[in-house]
Design a protein around this motif. Sequence first.
Motif, mmCIF file in Angstrom:
data_model
loop_
_atom_site.group_PDB
_atom_site.id
_atom_site.type_symbol
_atom_site.label_atom_id
_atom_site.label_comp_id
_atom_site.label_asym_id
_atom_site.label_seq_id
_atom_site.Cartn_x
_atom_site.Cartn_y
_atom_site.Cartn_z
ATOM 1 N N VAL A 1 0.842 -1.187 0.000
ATOM 2 C CA VAL A 1 0.000 0.000 0.000
ATOM 3 C C VAL A 1 0.880 1.240 0.000
ATOM 4 C CG1 VAL A 1 -1.735 1.314 1.284
ATOM 5 C CG2 VAL A 1 -1.892 -1.183 1.159
ATOM 6 N N GLY A 2 0.539 2.198 -0.862
ATOM 7 C CA GLY A 2 1.293 3.438 -0.959
ATOM 8 C C GLY A 2 2.316 3.453 -2.076
ATOM 9 N N LYS A 3 2.649 2.299 -2.618
ATOM 10 C CA LYS A 3 3.617 2.246 -3.705
ATOM 11 C C LYS A 3 3.002 2.831 -4.975
ATOM 12 C CE LYS A 3 6.729 -0.899 -6.162
ATOM 13 N NZ LYS A 3 7.248 -2.287 -6.240
ATOM 14 N N SER A 4 3.815 3.556 -5.756
ATOM 15 C CA SER A 4 3.340 4.105 -7.020
ATOM 16 C C SER A 4 4.446 4.050 -8.052
ATOM 17 C CB SER A 4 2.845 5.548 -6.833
ATOM 18 O OG SER A 4 3.904 6.408 -6.443
ATOM 19 N N TRP A 5 4.062 4.056 -9.320
ATOM 20 C CA TRP A 5 5.033 4.021 -10.406
ATOM 21 C C TRP A 5 4.387 4.539 -11.682
ATOM 22 C CZ3 TRP A 5 2.597 -0.085 -8.223
ATOM 23 C CH2 TRP A 5 1.832 -0.907 -9.052
ATOM 24 N N ASP A 6 5.218 4.881 -12.659
ATOM 25 C CA ASP A 6 4.759 5.316 -13.971
ATOM 26 C C ASP A 6 5.068 4.238 -14.999
ATOM 27 O OD1 ASP A 6 3.828 7.902 -13.195
ATOM 28 O OD2 ASP A 6 5.913 8.551 -13.080
ATOM 29 N N SER A 7 4.225 4.138 -16.013
ATOM 30 C CA SER A 7 4.390 3.108 -17.039
ATOM 31 C C SER A 7 4.180 3.697 -18.427
ATOM 32 C CB SER A 7 3.394 1.972 -16.795
ATOM 33 O OG SER A 7 3.528 0.948 -17.762
ATOM 34 N N HIS A 8 4.994 3.250 -19.382
ATOM 35 C CA HIS A 8 4.846 3.655 -20.782
ATOM 36 C C HIS A 8 4.957 2.402 -21.643
ATOM 37 C CE1 HIS A 8 5.223 5.957 -24.511
ATOM 38 N NE2 HIS A 8 6.162 5.099 -24.845
#
Length: 216
Positions: A117-124
């Motif tokens: 919980v709380g983890k985030s990331w960007d994806s392309h």
Amino acid sequence: MKTPVASLYLSMFPRRFCNAAILLGCLTTAAMAQETTGTPVADAPVYRVGDRWTVMYGKTAIAETVVSVTAEQTTITESKNGGAPYEAVFDSQGCLTRSGNTTYEPSLGSLSFPMMVGKSWDSHWVVRNSSGSHENDAHVRVEAFERIEVSAGSFDAFKIAMRGISVWTQTGLSQAPWAATYWYAPDVKRVVRSEFSQIHWGGSADFEVSAFSLAP
């Protein structure tokens, strides 16, 4: 574990639904650990040949079976309403890289492990098939760990929010934002429910797991 998994793929749905592949593309692991703080953490995907799931998109049933597992990828066969099977391939993080003749390069990036919980990331990623290609960018965040009820049962699951935009350069359509919320249940090794919508077009492509059987 990638929407369905799933599948919500270009070969099976109108193009406006193509991004829903994110959701069925969410294969994941049953392994769980506990941090010293007591916060749940999900380890990276672990699959076995013979793992099976049935995913319902309204009245459409997608049967999924794991047929091959290596350190780099997991291959499953999928069949829509008992039709001809086709292959879907997922990377070591349980993210979709190919479904039939459609590729997702480098992958959908809808999962990231260890998950907490709380983890985030960007994806392309870029979607390519015989109809052409389009690019996608998204931000993903694990919002909660909660109990969710689906047709297959009641499970503890990570609630994940994904917000993105698709860009076409070949058809005159420039940008199309979309939003997805999905729940990954470690005990089922995949996303058990998803809610997806195209913001401007008003399209949706929700699904949930109706049955599953994991190999010993």
